[in-house]
Design an enzyme around this catalytic site. Structure first.
Site, PDB file in Angstrom:
ATOM      1  N   GLU A 155     108.927  52.769  90.661  1.00 35.58           N
ATOM      2  CA  GLU A 155     108.386  53.779  89.229  1.00 35.58           C
ATOM      3  C   GLU A 155     109.046  54.041  88.435  1.00 35.58           C
ATOM      4  OE1 GLU A 155     106.189  53.738  87.495  1.00 35.58           O
ATOM      5  OE2 GLU A 155     103.510  54.256  88.434  1.00 35.58           O
ATOM      6  N   ASP A 214     102.675  61.146  87.285  1.00 38.80           N
ATOM      7  CA  ASP A 214     102.407  62.178  86.496  1.00 38.80           C
ATOM      8  C   ASP A 214     101.325  62.974  87.252  1.00 38.80           C
ATOM      9  OD1 ASP A 214     101.528  63.462  84.690  1.00 38.80           O
ATOM     10  OD2 ASP A 214     100.653  61.646  83.116  1.00 38.80           O
TER      11      ASP A 214
HETATM   12  P1  IMP Z   1      99.607  58.775  86.900  1.00 40.25           P
HETATM   13  O1  IMP Z   1      98.864  57.813  87.073  1.00 40.25           O
HETATM   14  O2  IMP Z   1      99.304  59.763  85.641  1.00 40.25           O
HETATM   15  O3  IMP Z   1     100.639  59.792  87.622  1.00 40.25           O
HETATM   16  O4  IMP Z   1     100.457  57.886  85.649  1.00 40.25           O
HETATM   17  C1  IMP Z   1     101.238  56.959  85.749  1.00 40.25           C
HETATM   18  C2  IMP Z   1     101.506  56.096  84.566  1.00 40.25           C
HETATM   19  O5  IMP Z   1     101.124  56.787  83.202  1.00 40.25           O
HETATM   20  C3  IMP Z   1     102.689  55.913  84.545  1.00 40.25           C
HETATM   21  O6  IMP Z   1     103.805  54.690  85.271  1.00 40.25           O
HETATM   22  C4  IMP Z   1     103.495  55.388  82.561  1.00 40.25           C
HETATM   23  O7  IMP Z   1     103.381  54.124  82.393  1.00 40.25           O
HETATM   24  C5  IMP Z   1     102.367  56.297  82.054  1.00 40.25           C
HETATM   25  N1  IMP Z   1     103.054  58.121  82.144  1.00 40.25           N
HETATM   26  C6  IMP Z   1     102.879  59.543  81.742  1.00 40.25           C
HETATM   27  N2  IMP Z   1     103.641  59.952  81.845  1.00 40.25           N
HETATM   28  C7  IMP Z   1     103.926  59.360  80.643  1.00 40.25           C
HETATM   29  C8  IMP Z   1     104.994  59.616  79.637  1.00 40.25           C
HETATM   30  O8  IMP Z   1     105.680  60.877  79.435  1.00 40.25           O
HETATM   31  N3  IMP Z   1     105.501  58.527  78.761  1.00 40.25           N
HETATM   32  C9  IMP Z   1     104.882  57.647  79.006  1.00 40.25           C
HETATM   33  N4  IMP Z   1     104.248  57.147  79.863  1.00 40.25           N
HETATM   34  C10 IMP Z   1     103.213  57.894  80.589  1.00 40.25           C
HETATM   35 MG    MG Z   2     104.213  52.715  84.768  1.00 40.01          MG
END
Ligand code: IMP
Ligand code: MG
Length: 178
Positions: free
Chosen positions: A102, A106
């Site tokens: 990945e 986030d």
């Molecule tokens: P999560 O489900 O919140 O962990 O988000 C994961 C996905 O959100 C990542 O695979 C990214 O595609 C997107 N993402 C999270 N933070 C960022 C950022 O700061 N910039 C761009 N994409 C992000």
């Molecule tokens: Mg991603």
């Protein structure tokens, strides 16, 4: 370039290409060491991880296989919750050591959805390798096996990561200027 403009927003340099490459080399050494002989299957999560995966895999010396998946997202009719379905998997996972690659973790919600699906498909061991991790945004509790860098909770672009589809093409990582 110290600052870039992506669509309507300005971003400033946050992590240099050199720092990124160093973190990746360290991670590759560790993965090579841990998983050598297990013929792991690297599962690259598109789109964001394509740049990271290319550099990570080029630093890997062991026998391994690579496959690509996408997480389709659609908004359910009953709620605003986004449901993510794993699409494009073209390899059997039964009995295999799988390493999910990945770009960033986030909140962890995406990965928390994906992990049980891979286990259901018969993977023996599922490891996670992420270039970036935002500990302050993380809401889940699963273990992240390999982390390139921990970063503050800022929105970033570059090195595969996008803002509304743009900005993936930079070799450095930039953070938003508020
Ligand atoms: P999560 O489900 O919140 O962990 O988000 C994961 C996905 O959100 C990542 O695979 C990214 O595609 C997107 N993402 C999270 N933070 C960022 C950022 O700061 N910039 C761009 N994409 C992000
Ligand atoms: Mg991603």
């Amino acid at each position: 370039m110290d600052t870039i403009k992506v669509k309507d927003k300005v971003f400033e340099i946050s992590i240099t290409a050199k720092e990124i490459q160093l973190a990746i080399m360290k991670m590759a050494l560790k993965i090579d060491d841990d998983l050598n002989g297990k013929n792991p299957l690297f599962l690259i999560v598109l789109n964001g991880a394509f740049v990271f995966a290319a550099d990570l895999l080029r630093n890997m010396k062991m026998d391994c296989e690579v496959s690509f998946v996408k997480l389709s997202s659609y908004v359910g009719t009953q709620s605003t919750n986004t449901v993510r379905e794993l699409i494009g998997l073209d390899k059997a996972l039964t009995g295999r050591t799988v390493v999910i690659v990945e770009d960033i973790i986030d909140t962890g919600i995406t990965m928390a959805h994906t992990l049980p699906k891979l286990k259901d498909l018969g993977a023996k061991d599922v490891k996670i390798a992420t270039l970036l991790f935002k500990p302050d945004a993380f809401k889940k509790s699963f273990k992240i096996d390999y982390i390139g860098m921990k970063i503050p909770n800022d929105f970033i672009v570059g090195y595969g990561l996008d803002y509304d589809g743009f900005g993936r093409n930079y070799a450095e990582i930039y953070k938003i200027v508020e």
